[in-house]
Design a protein around this motif. Structure first.
Motif, PDB file in Angstrom:
ATOM      1  N   MET A 133      55.658   4.820 125.438  1.00  0.00           N
ATOM      2  CA  MET A 133      56.990   5.631 126.382  1.00  0.00           C
ATOM      3  C   MET A 133      57.131   6.891 125.753  1.00  0.00           C
ATOM      4  O   MET A 133      56.982   7.793 124.823  1.00  0.00           O
ATOM      5  CB  MET A 133      58.135   4.786 125.704  1.00  0.00           C
ATOM      6  N   ASP A 134      57.248   7.764 127.022  1.00  0.00           N
ATOM      7  CA  ASP A 134      57.483   8.997 127.064  1.00  0.00           C
ATOM      8  C   ASP A 134      58.914   9.346 126.931  1.00  0.00           C
ATOM      9  O   ASP A 134      59.669   9.663 127.733  1.00  0.00           O
ATOM     10  CB  ASP A 134      56.774   9.768 128.213  1.00  0.00           C
ATOM     11  N   TRP A 135      59.374   9.590 125.515  1.00  0.00           N
ATOM     12  CA  TRP A 135      60.965   9.359 125.311  1.00  0.00           C
ATOM     13  C   TRP A 135      61.558  10.842 125.973  1.00  0.00           C
ATOM     14  O   TRP A 135      62.702  10.765 126.553  1.00  0.00           O
ATOM     15  CB  TRP A 135      61.156   9.343 123.986  1.00  0.00           C
ATOM     16  N   SER A 136      60.870  11.690 126.077  1.00  0.00           N
ATOM     17  CA  SER A 136      61.228  13.083 126.576  1.00  0.00           C
ATOM     18  C   SER A 136      61.631  13.019 128.213  1.00  0.00           C
ATOM     19  O   SER A 136      62.480  13.724 128.634  1.00  0.00           O
ATOM     20  CB  SER A 136      60.354  14.046 126.222  1.00  0.00           C
ATOM     21  N   LYS A 137      61.037  12.165 128.828  1.00  0.00           N
ATOM     22  CA  LYS A 137      61.359  11.753 130.254  1.00  0.00           C
ATOM     23  C   LYS A 137      62.330  10.796 130.605  1.00  0.00           C
ATOM     24  O   LYS A 137      62.536  10.509 131.535  1.00  0.00           O
ATOM     25  CB  LYS A 137      60.098  11.364 131.035  1.00  0.00           C
ATOM     26  N   LEU A 138      62.862  10.033 129.441  1.00  0.00           N
ATOM     27  CA  LEU A 138      63.475   8.579 129.739  1.00  0.00           C
ATOM     28  C   LEU A 138      64.850   9.027 129.048  1.00  0.00           C
ATOM     29  O   LEU A 138      65.143   9.338 127.936  1.00  0.00           O
ATOM     30  CB  LEU A 138      62.974   7.644 128.777  1.00  0.00           C
ATOM     31  N   ASP A 139      66.096   8.523 129.993  1.00  0.00           N
ATOM     32  CA  ASP A 139      67.465   8.721 129.478  1.00  0.00           C
ATOM     33  C   ASP A 139      68.137   7.324 129.125  1.00  0.00           C
ATOM     34  O   ASP A 139      68.649   7.277 128.221  1.00  0.00           O
ATOM     35  CB  ASP A 139      68.231   9.414 130.509  1.00  0.00           C
ATOM     36  N   ALA A 140      67.688   6.277 129.812  1.00  0.00           N
ATOM     37  CA  ALA A 140      68.256   4.879 129.496  1.00  0.00           C
ATOM     38  C   ALA A 140      67.102   4.073 129.721  1.00  0.00           C
ATOM     39  O   ALA A 140      66.755   4.016 130.695  1.00  0.00           O
ATOM     40  CB  ALA A 140      69.384   4.530 130.421  1.00  0.00           C
ATOM     41  N   THR A 141      66.699   3.482 128.471  1.00  0.00           N
ATOM     42  CA  THR A 141      65.526   2.609 128.521  1.00  0.00           C
ATOM     43  C   THR A 141      66.175   1.324 128.148  1.00  0.00           C
ATOM     44  O   THR A 141      66.921   1.149 127.009  1.00  0.00           O
ATOM     45  CB  THR A 141      64.480   3.240 127.669  1.00  0.00           C
ATOM     46  N   THR A 142      65.560   0.374 128.876  1.00  0.00           N
ATOM     47  CA  THR A 142      66.040  -0.993 128.480  1.00  0.00           C
ATOM     48  C   THR A 142      64.944  -2.028 128.354  1.00  0.00           C
ATOM     49  O   THR A 142      63.755  -1.900 128.773  1.00  0.00           O
ATOM     50  CB  THR A 142      66.892  -1.655 129.720  1.00  0.00           C
ATOM     51  N   TYR A 143      65.243  -3.247 127.596  1.00  0.00           N
ATOM     52  CA  TYR A 143      64.139  -4.377 127.489  1.00  0.00           C
ATOM     53  C   TYR A 143      64.888  -5.536 126.676  1.00  0.00           C
ATOM     54  O   TYR A 143      65.942  -5.547 126.347  1.00  0.00           O
ATOM     55  CB  TYR A 143      62.963  -4.041 126.716  1.00  0.00           C
ATOM     56  N   SER A 144      64.219  -6.548 126.893  1.00  0.00           N
ATOM     57  CA  SER A 144      64.744  -7.777 126.215  1.00  0.00           C
ATOM     58  C   SER A 144      63.912  -8.310 125.161  1.00  0.00           C
ATOM     59  O   SER A 144      62.391  -7.906 125.080  1.00  0.00           O
ATOM     60  CB  SER A 144      64.911  -9.038 127.196  1.00  0.00           C
ATOM     61  N   TRP A 145      64.225  -9.037 124.290  1.00  0.00           N
ATOM     62  CA  TRP A 145      63.489  -9.241 123.051  1.00  0.00           C
ATOM     63  C   TRP A 145      62.534 -10.493 123.205  1.00  0.00           C
ATOM     64  O   TRP A 145      61.268 -10.559 122.455  1.00  0.00           O
ATOM     65  CB  TRP A 145      64.581 -10.305 122.034  1.00  0.00           C
ATOM     66  N   GLN A 146      62.628 -11.179 124.432  1.00  0.00           N
ATOM     67  CA  GLN A 146      61.767 -12.190 124.531  1.00  0.00           C
ATOM     68  C   GLN A 146      60.387 -11.816 125.643  1.00  0.00           C
ATOM     69  O   GLN A 146      59.466 -12.461 125.714  1.00  0.00           O
ATOM     70  CB  GLN A 146      62.267 -13.495 125.385  1.00  0.00           C
ATOM     71  N   LYS A 147      60.196 -10.449 125.487  1.00  0.00           N
ATOM     72  CA  LYS A 147      58.861 -10.019 126.246  1.00  0.00           C
ATOM     73  C   LYS A 147      57.660  -9.999 125.258  1.00  0.00           C
ATOM     74  O   LYS A 147      57.251 -10.845 124.644  1.00  0.00           O
ATOM     75  CB  LYS A 147      59.193  -8.677 127.247  1.00  0.00           C
ATOM     76  N   VAL A 148      57.282  -8.610 125.146  1.00  0.00           N
ATOM     77  CA  VAL A 148      56.133  -8.338 124.321  1.00  0.00           C
ATOM     78  C   VAL A 148      56.362  -8.549 122.957  1.00  0.00           C
ATOM     79  O   VAL A 148      55.082  -9.137 122.194  1.00  0.00           O
ATOM     80  CB  VAL A 148      55.972  -6.612 124.596  1.00  0.00           C
ATOM     81  N   MET A 149      57.587  -8.611 122.374  1.00  0.00           N
ATOM     82  CA  MET A 149      57.334  -9.471 120.771  1.00  0.00           C
ATOM     83  C   MET A 149      57.860 -10.865 120.888  1.00  0.00           C
ATOM     84  O   MET A 149      57.814 -11.206 119.668  1.00  0.00           O
ATOM     85  CB  MET A 149      58.560  -8.604 120.351  1.00  0.00           C
ATOM     86  N   GLY A 150      57.895 -11.552 121.782  1.00  0.00           N
ATOM     87  CA  GLY A 150      57.991 -13.009 121.959  1.00  0.00           C
ATOM     88  C   GLY A 150      59.036 -13.807 121.138  1.00  0.00           C
ATOM     89  O   GLY A 150      58.957 -14.700 120.699  1.00  0.00           O
ATOM     90  N   SER A 151      60.162 -12.851 121.248  1.00  0.00           N
ATOM     91  CA  SER A 151      61.118 -13.260 120.556  1.00  0.00           C
ATOM     92  C   SER A 151      62.393 -14.221 121.478  1.00  0.00           C
ATOM     93  O   SER A 151      61.953 -14.353 122.368  1.00  0.00           O
ATOM     94  CB  SER A 151      62.178 -12.108 119.747  1.00  0.00           C
ATOM     95  N   GLU A 152      63.299 -14.308 120.677  1.00  0.00           N
ATOM     96  CA  GLU A 152      64.335 -15.437 121.687  1.00  0.00           C
ATOM     97  C   GLU A 152      65.167 -14.673 122.775  1.00  0.00           C
ATOM     98  O   GLU A 152      65.427 -13.317 122.297  1.00  0.00           O
ATOM     99  CB  GLU A 152      65.407 -16.126 120.743  1.00  0.00           C
ATOM    100  N   ALA A 153      65.365 -15.241 123.851  1.00  0.00           N
ATOM    101  CA  ALA A 153      65.980 -14.491 124.959  1.00  0.00           C
ATOM    102  C   ALA A 153      67.747 -14.499 124.664  1.00  0.00           C
ATOM    103  O   ALA A 153      68.005 -15.090 123.821  1.00  0.00           O
ATOM    104  CB  ALA A 153      65.838 -15.177 126.302  1.00  0.00           C
ATOM    105  N   GLY A 154      68.230 -13.540 125.708  1.00  0.00           N
ATOM    106  CA  GLY A 154      69.731 -13.697 125.704  1.00  0.00           C
ATOM    107  C   GLY A 154      70.246 -12.247 125.373  1.00  0.00           C
ATOM    108  O   GLY A 154      71.285 -12.051 125.832  1.00  0.00           O
ATOM    109  N   HIS A 155      69.609 -11.436 124.860  1.00  0.00           N
ATOM    110  CA  HIS A 155      70.078 -10.243 124.418  1.00  0.00           C
ATOM    111  C   HIS A 155      69.161  -9.035 124.970  1.00  0.00           C
ATOM    112  O   HIS A 155      67.875  -9.229 124.929  1.00  0.00           O
ATOM    113  CB  HIS A 155      70.171  -9.933 123.135  1.00  0.00           C
ATOM    114  N   GLY A 156      69.830  -7.907 125.203  1.00  0.00           N
ATOM    115  CA  GLY A 156      69.070  -6.818 125.947  1.00  0.00           C
ATOM    116  C   GLY A 156      69.361  -5.641 124.837  1.00  0.00           C
ATOM    117  O   GLY A 156      70.366  -5.678 124.020  1.00  0.00           O
TER     118      GLY A 156
END
Length: 390
Positions: A182-205
């Motif tokens: 992630m090029d943090w210098s170009k990103l102002d609001a970045t979002t993701y959820s726990w159940q994608k790349v890390m395989g965790s439980e869903a429901g929270h962002g």
């Protein structure tokens, strides 16, 4: 031509979970790896807030998020996080929303049908392609999806985002973060959820805000009403307690502990560089196989835009092209259904709104050997399906 007498493979994947979300648990995962002291306690207790803060701190450490960025846990998965950012930040400047697959189109609909900001530009591309992002004006606020979860097309770089931009960027990174830099210098609001790349439980962002995003939220109040779960200001200022372990609504502490366990696993294997490397190795196996398989092609034509997470592939060739539309849709559906019933691989049919396709999740929690073992089974199942439909 595929041999319809292709022998059934002998080796099965140890873990048959190839879903693109929720994704496979990390290797060695089990419920007894989760801490339970906070279960049954208030999330507002000292212990509850400490565990939420620990999840935030681990996130910062592993992703290498700058110290002056804020990280918050918000309701409603990645969808809630993206919409919270859009509903709080858009309307102050012209807006461009760019999309090239299903979820990006949801953000377009939010902008077009719900928020209706003045001076709205929509950039769209078909599945497997990415629109010309260089045409975006640096004065615009921009909403985009880093990696097309349902198409397998990622942005190859952030050169199109001006370093001296005047607008803010809202980045849906849910199927990219932890697997792609992630090029943090170009990103102002970045979002993701726990159940994608890390395989965790869903429901929270997760909502990651740059100083520019913080300034926008504090200096601007949108004209539309904000639902309670989107309200992040208190007395005109960003409510920073949300980014220190408090939450807007009640979180699942069980899901929180599961996310923490995945982050601790990531740290134990070498951190972000190894997470990236695992996804890269898995995806290369699939990409190389697609290139060597005459009846298959990558949904994304440009290798620079190939994802290393949800690799999407479509069928090709004279036999496939001669099928009816219904039978074309049946090919991936029947392959995925056959291997599902056999317990070989679960949930790898293409997304319902995408072209008929298969989608293999190659993210960091998937084992390389399981990917290798899956591919001969797809070849075998294709031979059976081809015989049935011929």
């Amino acid at each position: 031509m595929t041999d319809t007498t292709l022998p059934q493979p002998e080796l099965r994947p140890d873990c048959p979970n190839f879903s693109s979300g929720p994704t496979a648990k990390f290797p060695g995962w089990s419920l007894d790896k989760l801490q339970t002291e906070v279960m049954g306690r208030s999330h507002r207790s000292a212990l509850g807030k400490a565990r939420l803060k620990y999840a935030i701190d681990l996130t910062r450490e592993i992703l290498g998020i700058p110290d002056d960025y804020l990280i918050g846990i918000v309701p409603a998965s990645d969808t809630g996080a993206v919409e919270l950012a859009m509903w709080n930040m858009l309307g102050a400047r012209p807006v461009t929303v760019a999309a090239w697959e299903s979820f990006g189109n949801v953000w377009i609909q939010d902008a077009v049908k719900q928020l209706k900001p003045a001076n709205l530009t929509v950039l769209e591309a078909d599945y497997g392609e990415i629109p010309d992002l260089t045409q975006i004006d640096k004065g615009d606020d921009v909403v985009f999806t880093w990696n097309g979860t349902t198409s397998g097309a990622k942005i190859p770089d952030t050169d199109w985002i001006a370093a001296d931009r005047e607008g803010v960027t809202i980045n849906d990174a849910t199927s990219a973060v932890f697997a792609q830099p992630m090029d943090w210098s170009k990103l102002d609001a970045t979002t993701y959820s726990w159940q994608k790349v890390m395989g965790s439980e869903a429901g929270h962002g997760m909502l990651i805000l740059s100083p520019r995003a913080i300034e926008r939220i504090e200096s601007y109040s949108p004209s539309w009403p904000l639902p309670k779960i989107f309200r992040v200001k208190k007395d005109g200022k960003l409510n920073r307690s949300i980014f220190e372990g408090a939450t807007i609504n009640t979180p699942s502490m069980l899901a929180t502990e599961d996310y923490i366990a995945s982050l601790e696993w990531a740290k134990s294997i070498g951190g972000l560089s190894e997470l990236h490397a695992r996804a890269d190795r898995n995806a290369k196996i699939v990409h190389d196989w697609i290139e060597a398989t005459p009846w298959m092609r990558n949904m994304v034509s440009d290798p620079a835009k190939w994802t290393n997470t949800g690799v999407c592939m479509v069928f090709q060739g004279d036999w496939y092209d001669g099928l009816s539309d219904d039978n074309k849709a049946a090919v991936p559906k029947n392959i995925a259904g056959m291997l599902d019933k056999m317990g070989i691989a679960y949930d790898f049919n293409g997304y319902r709104d995408a072209p008929p396709s298969l989608r293999i999740w190659c993210g960091s929690t998937v084992e390389e050997e399981d990917v290798r073992r899956l591919l001969p089974w797809i070849e075998w199942a294709f031979a059976q399906v081809k015989a049935e439909l011929s």
